[in-house]
Design a protein around this motif. Structure first.
Motif, PDB file in Angstrom:
ATOM      1  N   ASN A 295       0.823  -1.333   0.001  1.00 30.55           N
ATOM      2  CA  ASN A 295       0.117  -0.145  -0.185  1.00 30.55           C
ATOM      3  C   ASN A 295       0.827   1.169   0.185  1.00 30.55           C
ATOM      4  N   PHE A 323      -9.702  -2.033   4.095  1.00 32.08           N
ATOM      5  CA  PHE A 323      -9.070  -2.383   2.676  1.00 32.08           C
ATOM      6  C   PHE A 323      -8.255  -4.139   2.824  1.00 32.08           C
ATOM      7  N   SER A 327      -9.640  -7.219   0.652  1.00 32.04           N
ATOM      8  CA  SER A 327      -8.682  -7.945   0.052  1.00 32.04           C
ATOM      9  C   SER A 327      -8.292  -9.479   0.291  1.00 32.04           C
ATOM     10  N   LYS A 430      -8.012  -4.887  -7.897  1.00 26.66           N
ATOM     11  CA  LYS A 430      -9.208  -3.953  -7.928  1.00 26.66           C
ATOM     12  C   LYS A 430     -10.182  -4.798  -8.872  1.00 26.66           C
ATOM     13  N   LEU A 435     -15.303  -2.928  -3.488  1.00 26.50           N
ATOM     14  CA  LEU A 435     -14.651  -1.749  -2.762  1.00 26.50           C
ATOM     15  C   LEU A 435     -15.756  -0.855  -2.204  1.00 26.50           C
ATOM     16  N   ILE A 439     -13.745   4.058   0.834  1.00 22.26           N
ATOM     17  CA  ILE A 439     -12.177   3.613   0.657  1.00 22.26           C
ATOM     18  C   ILE A 439     -11.564   4.065  -0.739  1.00 22.26           C
ATOM     19  N   LEU A 444      -5.735   0.817  -3.683  1.00 20.85           N
ATOM     20  CA  LEU A 444      -5.793  -0.255  -4.526  1.00 20.85           C
ATOM     21  C   LEU A 444      -4.209  -0.380  -5.024  1.00 20.85           C
TER      22      LEU A 444
END
Length: 444
Positions: A295, A323, A327, A430, A435, A439, A444
């Motif tokens: 990230n 996130f 993920s 993504k 999502l 966020i 991403l």
């Protein structure tokens, strides 16, 4: 006693019977041999199919499964044998030196620029000079001699030579100097030329280049002028920064060159040998999914001396954590869909919180990181060698049955490009997450 005429007829009939009998026996013999040959061939096929089934090569991930089991050196030999035969003719006394007018950009940012230099070498019929790279970005800043990494410690020069001829910097210096080298920069790069020339080329690699007033400046859209300007020059130093976002004309030749570059620009043999040694430590040598978790927002805001106010970091970390949970759910769902039980998590050492998040969904024993496979004294030092460790993890990701890329990552893009040319399965995170609106897409 039969008359002579009847005896001749009888003998003739006997002779014909013998001939026909011989032909029949010979035919049976041939058919028997053909049957045995067919059975042997069939048995061989069955053995081959059994081996393929054991390795999972009858699944939709046929290419990936084969690659996982096959040593990288064998795959490379096959690649060499299948190289396109219509490579451009290149003269050994015509060199192209990739020139960096800016001392900035992480390792994979540098690799992206170098890919463009490979294409330009092919288009201008030149031997590519193998310039070094630098450990830079995030935790390390500045192009220094300490951070310099030789080309042969990064990429396989022998494999790259299947696309364009390559030469060492020493070979370049034997022919080229400031008097016979043409330097081409793009708009806005002249201002930094003298500083970068001294910092990298004079002091580190000891290449003697012309002064600022002797360089040629071109606009980025004047790409087609490079070849005619340098047609009669033996030595050319070409800025690769300006090429980074330049799109070549989408011709069949360019498409083929880009394909070959993505296929043959592969990690150095030393990196491959390390991964060959480590592969069995990942899921006991079985198939695995590789996920590049990174990230950049967190890194830029809360690490590496660029901290914002602590409240901003705390707020940002909460979003990142959310996130990460989303993920992790998406990736483990993908593992179940692909019937893969193990995951290799390629991530910076400061992002290992993702292991705990994944462990909520799959057993910890099914999750592998660099720390899990580099425990022996032989490889322990790799944990402190960020540059080589990154290349090792890229090679591990290239061998995975399935790869999940992080968006906006040159690291992921490099792996994806190589895997795509080899027909391997890739996903972008993504594209597999749902999502929430709160966020930011940048995460991403």
């Amino acid at each position: 006693m039969l008359p002579r005429t009847y005896r001749n007829i009888f003998q003739g009939c006997v002779l014909l019977c013998i001939v026909f009998a011989s032909l029949y026996v010979h035919k049976q013999w041939l058919q028997g041999n053909e049957l045995m040959h067919w059975k042997n061939a069939r048995t061989g096929d069955e053995h081959q199919h059994s081996a393929q089934e054991r390795h999972g090569t009858d699944s939709k991930n046929n290419v990936e499964s084969t690659t996982v089991q096959e040593p990288r050196e064998n795959a490379r030999m096959k690649q060499k044998q299948s190289t396109a035969t219509d490579k451009p003719k290149i003269y050994s006394n015509r060199y192209l030196l990739p020139f960096r007018p800016n001392a900035m950009g992480g390792a994979n940012h540098q690799y992206r620029r170098f890919k463009k230099a490979i294409i330009m070498s092919a288009l201008t019929n030149r031997t590519l000079v193998m310039t070094p790279f630098f450990l830079h970005g995030g935790h390390v800043g500045g192009y220094t001699k300490e951070h310099l990494r030789p080309f042969n410690a990064t990429f396989d020069a022998d494999m790259l030579s299947q696309v364009v001829p390559v030469a060492t910097i020493e070979a370049f210096k034997r022919v080229c100097n400031r008097n016979n080298t043409k330097v081409i920069l793009w708009a806005g790069e002249r201002e930094q030329y003298e500083n970068i020339k001294k910092l990298i080329y004079t002091d580190m690699v000891e290449v003697d280049l012309p002064s600022e007033d002797e360089v040629i400046n071109l606009e980025q859209m004047q790409l087609d002028k490079v070849a005619p300007i340098t047609k009669h020059e033996s030595c050319v130093a070409l800025s690769i920064d300006g090429l980074l976002h330049t799109k070549f004309n989408n011709t069949e030749q360019i498409g083929q060159l880009e394909y070959l570059v993505d296929k043959y620009l592969v990690p150095a043999p030393n990196v491959v040998r390390i991964v060959n040694d480590l592969t069995n430590k990942i899921c006991q040598g079985k198939q695995y999914l590789a996920y590049h978790w990174r990230n950049q927002s967190a890194e830029m805001i809360c690490f590496f001396g660029r901290e914002r106010h602590e409240n901003d970091c705390a707020s940002q970390r909460k979003v990142i954590r959310k996130f990460a949970e989303i993920s992790a759910e998406a990736v483990t769902n993908l593992m179940r869909k692909e019937q893969i039980e193990c995951i290799y998590l390629a991530c910076p050492l400061w992002a290992l919180d993702m292991v705990d998040i994944l462990s909520k969904r799959i057993p910890r024993a099914s999750i592998f990181t660099s720390g899990d496979i580099l425990g022996s004294p032989k490889y322990q030092t790799l944990l402190e060698d960020y540059y080589t460790l990154s290349l090792v993890e890229q090679e591990i990701s290239m061998r995975a049955a399935v790869f999940v890329a992080t968006t906006h990552s040159n690291w992921s893009n490099f792996v994806t490009a190589n895997r795509r040319t080899n027909g391997r399965s890739n996903y972008n995170i993504k594209d597999i997450v749902k999502l929430p609106d709160n966020i930011p897409p940048a995460l991403l």
